[in-house]
Design a protein around this motif. Structure first.
Motif, mmCIF file in Angstrom:
data_model
loop_
_atom_site.group_PDB
_atom_site.id
_atom_site.type_symbol
_atom_site.label_atom_id
_atom_site.label_comp_id
_atom_site.label_asym_id
_atom_site.label_seq_id
_atom_site.Cartn_x
_atom_site.Cartn_y
_atom_site.Cartn_z
ATOM 1 N N LEU A 1 0.806 -1.218 0.000
ATOM 2 C CA LEU A 1 0.000 0.000 0.000
ATOM 3 C C LEU A 1 0.843 1.274 0.000
ATOM 4 C CD1 LEU A 1 -2.838 -1.052 2.483
ATOM 5 C CD2 LEU A 1 -2.854 -1.116 -0.022
ATOM 6 N N ARG A 2 2.127 1.141 -0.267
ATOM 7 C CA ARG A 2 2.990 2.330 -0.290
ATOM 8 C C ARG A 2 2.633 3.214 -1.484
ATOM 9 N NH1 ARG A 2 5.747 -1.673 -2.885
ATOM 10 N NH2 ARG A 2 6.996 -1.111 -4.713
ATOM 11 N N TYR A 3 2.968 4.490 -1.372
ATOM 12 C CA TYR A 3 2.703 5.435 -2.461
ATOM 13 C C TYR A 3 3.977 6.156 -2.862
ATOM 14 C CZ TYR A 3 0.709 9.345 -5.076
ATOM 15 O OH TYR A 3 0.422 10.267 -6.065
ATOM 16 N N ARG A 4 4.491 5.834 -4.040
ATOM 17 C CA ARG A 4 5.667 6.488 -4.628
ATOM 18 C C ARG A 4 6.881 6.416 -3.690
ATOM 19 N NH1 ARG A 4 4.886 9.005 -9.209
ATOM 20 N NH2 ARG A 4 6.635 10.453 -8.971
ATOM 21 N N ILE A 5 7.081 5.295 -3.068
ATOM 22 C CA ILE A 5 8.265 5.078 -2.228
ATOM 23 C C ILE A 5 9.215 4.155 -2.980
ATOM 24 C CG2 ILE A 5 9.129 4.030 -0.101
ATOM 25 C CD1 ILE A 5 6.609 4.980 1.291
ATOM 26 N N GLY A 6 10.418 4.644 -3.242
ATOM 27 C CA GLY A 6 11.403 3.893 -4.003
ATOM 28 C C GLY A 6 11.517 4.422 -5.419
ATOM 29 N N THR A 7 12.735 4.742 -5.830
ATOM 30 C CA THR A 7 12.934 5.334 -7.155
ATOM 31 C C THR A 7 12.515 4.401 -8.283
ATOM 32 O OG1 THR A 7 15.260 4.647 -6.967
ATOM 33 C CG2 THR A 7 14.764 6.940 -6.500
ATOM 34 N N PHE B 1 11.550 7.749 3.590
ATOM 35 C CA PHE B 1 10.974 8.493 4.719
ATOM 36 C C PHE B 1 10.476 9.866 4.240
ATOM 37 C CE2 PHE B 1 14.440 5.797 6.175
ATOM 38 C CZ PHE B 1 13.848 5.073 7.200
ATOM 39 N N PRO B 2 9.323 10.336 4.666
ATOM 40 C CA PRO B 2 8.358 9.622 5.501
ATOM 41 C C PRO B 2 7.553 8.634 4.679
ATOM 42 C CG PRO B 2 7.493 11.754 4.918
ATOM 43 C CD PRO B 2 8.879 11.700 4.334
ATOM 44 N N TYR B 3 6.909 7.687 5.352
ATOM 45 C CA TYR B 3 6.078 6.705 4.660
ATOM 46 C C TYR B 3 4.827 7.383 4.115
ATOM 47 C CZ TYR B 3 3.165 2.606 3.789
ATOM 48 O OH TYR B 3 2.373 1.663 3.200
ATOM 49 N N ALA B 4 4.409 6.974 2.933
ATOM 50 C CA ALA B 4 3.166 7.480 2.339
ATOM 51 C C ALA B 4 2.390 6.290 1.783
ATOM 52 C CB ALA B 4 3.478 8.472 1.228
ATOM 53 N N SER B 5 1.069 6.331 1.921
ATOM 54 C CA SER B 5 0.228 5.212 1.478
ATOM 55 C C SER B 5 -0.712 5.639 0.372
ATOM 56 C CB SER B 5 -0.574 4.656 2.659
ATOM 57 O OG SER B 5 -1.651 5.524 2.978
ATOM 58 N N VAL B 6 -1.259 4.660 -0.332
ATOM 59 C CA VAL B 6 -2.207 4.943 -1.408
ATOM 60 C C VAL B 6 -3.532 5.458 -0.861
ATOM 61 C CG1 VAL B 6 -1.202 3.217 -2.942
ATOM 62 C CG2 VAL B 6 -3.035 2.546 -1.389
ATOM 63 N N LYS C 1 -3.899 7.944 1.448
ATOM 64 C CA LYS C 1 -3.845 9.414 1.492
ATOM 65 C C LYS C 1 -3.170 10.014 0.262
ATOM 66 C CE LYS C 1 -3.941 10.082 6.512
ATOM 67 N NZ LYS C 1 -3.246 10.698 7.668
ATOM 68 N N LYS C 2 -2.255 9.274 -0.353
ATOM 69 C CA LYS C 2 -1.506 9.745 -1.527
ATOM 70 C C LYS C 2 -0.832 11.094 -1.261
ATOM 71 C CE LYS C 2 -4.282 7.318 -4.972
ATOM 72 N NZ LYS C 2 -5.109 7.416 -6.183
ATOM 73 N N SER C 3 -0.192 11.197 -0.129
ATOM 74 C CA SER C 3 0.504 12.445 0.200
ATOM 75 C C SER C 3 1.813 12.549 -0.582
ATOM 76 C CB SER C 3 0.790 12.506 1.709
ATOM 77 O OG SER C 3 1.525 11.383 2.125
ATOM 78 N N ILE C 4 2.055 13.716 -1.121
ATOM 79 C CA ILE C 4 3.246 13.976 -1.938
ATOM 80 C C ILE C 4 4.320 14.604 -1.064
ATOM 81 C CG2 ILE C 4 4.179 15.249 -3.896
ATOM 82 C CD1 ILE C 4 2.273 13.127 -4.791
ATOM 83 N N ASP C 5 5.502 13.988 -1.034
ATOM 84 C CA ASP C 5 6.624 14.565 -0.300
ATOM 85 C C ASP C 5 7.473 15.374 -1.281
ATOM 86 O OD1 ASP C 5 8.393 14.541 2.236
ATOM 87 O OD2 ASP C 5 9.775 13.954 0.639
ATOM 88 N N PRO C 6 7.611 16.680 -1.080
ATOM 89 C CA PRO C 6 8.319 17.528 -2.054
ATOM 90 C C PRO C 6 9.781 17.140 -2.239
ATOM 91 C CG PRO C 6 7.768 18.757 -0.037
ATOM 92 C CD PRO C 6 7.041 17.466 0.030
ATOM 93 N N ASP C 7 10.462 16.755 -1.156
ATOM 94 C CA ASP C 7 11.863 16.360 -1.278
ATOM 95 C C ASP C 7 12.011 15.083 -2.107
ATOM 96 O OD1 ASP C 7 12.825 18.495 0.224
ATOM 97 O OD2 ASP C 7 12.609 17.428 2.119
#
Length: 396
Positions: free
Chosen positions: A43-49, A365-370, A372-378
């Motif tokens: 259920l991760r969201y955009r974690i890992g290149t 880091f931080p963890y994001a899930s599908v 909430k689909k939160s976008i981490d700017p970094d």
């Protein structure tokens, strides 16, 4: 925070079941931990290149199931992984369904393998969690399918069941072409930590240094219209300050040296005090882990093959940790604290690589899930720098 929760949970379960030897609820807790591992990864969201690259290919490159043809079945096109994606597309699934299936297969096989080869299952999973969990599940989805299948192939090779072993390698090859190297490895299963083994380790170190020096000159050979990504990646490693031979060698003195120290000490203890232990069957595989670690010290792309043998190190470290914690020198709690203190340096070095380096840190880091689909700017800034596809909320 979720990563820390999992690690603390594993330490608590390790103390209760591996060290104190409790049986009630052991199997149920193992299944619950497996489910947590699958859900966190699936259920991760955009974690890992590499995950975002797989995401783009799922929606824009992989063929529909009805378009899957014999031309897609050759080494280098990873047909079984593509087929999995095409099947999910055919059934109307989103990419996170692929992630869930992948996480279930990879973690399910790792958990089963650990249970087969160690009585200290929660401690093994703890070392797997800090060593390879994020890498297997977010960075190398195709590669990790190959890795977990090769674990079972190695068991057959150790029992000299060549046909079954190579049959599994063929399946692994259909997930990732890097498996080709593994077809040669069974011929090196004679290796041991003896005088001949030391010569091999020294040779591996110098091979890595030479390969690192020659990387720039020969990367061009890997470039073609069909496979430019390999050449580009090799040139990136060669020209990167982070992955330069000097930088890698600097880190190797501490990182590799510390891992080897723990590995040699625990193996030495086993050979003196527990010669019948099943872990000693893995000595050639632990040797290959060391060989690829030393090659990686100069030729960083060898990290791909270090990952094939990391589970054996997790099993070995778990044995050393629990053996220390179960000694009768002090009280049970004191022994556990002593084991944790003595193993803290290697735990710290393993985790530091994922935290200290900014690029590595923002990937996970931080963890994001599908959900909430939160976008981490970094994280998105890093992906943009690496040329990865940008976020599209409708795609996932």
């Amino acid at each position: 925070m979720i990563y820390l929760f999992i690690l603390v949970l594993l330490l608590i379960l390790s103390f209760r079941y591996d060290i104190r030897g409790k049986e009630r609820g052991r199997d149920e807790c193992y299944i619950i931990v497996l489910i947590i591992f699958i859900l966190v990864s699936g259920l991760r969201y955009r974690i890992g290149t590499d995950t975002v690259t797989y995401l783009y290919r799922f929606y824009h490159e992989y063929p529909a199931l009805e378009d899957f043809s014999l031309e897609d079945w050759y080494v280098g096109k990873d047909p079984l992984f593509v087929l999995l994606n095409s099947l999910v597309l055919f059934l109307g699934g989103k990419f996170y369904i692929v992630q869930l299936i992948h996480a279930a297969i990879v973690n399910g096989l790792v958990f089963k393998y650990i249970r087969r080869h160690s009585p200290y299952i929660f401690t093994c999973i703890f070392f797997y969690a800090i060593m390879e969990y994020l890498y297997y599940n977010t960075q190398v989805m195709r590669g990790s399918m190959s890795i977990v299948i090769c674990l079972y192939a190695n068991d057959y090779f150790l029992r000299r069941k060549w046909l079954k072993g190579y049959s599994l390698l063929v399946i692994a090859l259909m997930f990732h072409a890097q498996t080709l190297v593994m077809f040669v490895m069974p011929f090196l299963f004679f290796l041991r930590f003896n005088k001949k083994g030391i010569v091999v380790l020294v040779a591996a170190f110098f091979l890595g240094q030479v390969a690192g020096i020659l990387l720039n000159d020969y990367a061009v050979l890997f470039m073609s219209e069909e496979n430019t990504s390999i050449g580009d990646k090799m040139l990136t490693y060669a020209n990167s300050e982070k992955y330069s031979a000097q930088m890698v060698l600097k880190g190797a003195i501490v990182t590799i040296g510390t891992r080897f120290a723990y590995l040699f000490f625990i193996l030495g203890y086993l050979k003196r005090h527990d010669k019948s232990n099943d872990i000693l069957r893995f000595e050639p595989l632990l040797m290959l882990f060391c060989v690829f670690m030393l090659i990686q010290s100069g030729f960083v792309i060898a990290y791909r093959y270090v990952a094939y043998y990391a589970i054996y190190v997790a099993i070995l470290f778990a044995y050393g940790f629990v053996t220390l914690a179960k000694s009768v020198k002090f009280t049970q709690a004191m022994n556990y604290a002593r084991a944790f203190i003595l193993f803290f340096p290697i735990m710290f070095l393993i985790c530091r690589g994922k935290i200290q380096d900014k690029d590595e840190y923002v990937k996970y880091f931080p963890y994001a899930s599908v959900i909430k689909k939160s976008i981490d700017p970094d994280r998105e800034k890093l992906y943009n720098y690496l040329g990865r596809p940008s976020a599209k909320l409708k795609e996932y």
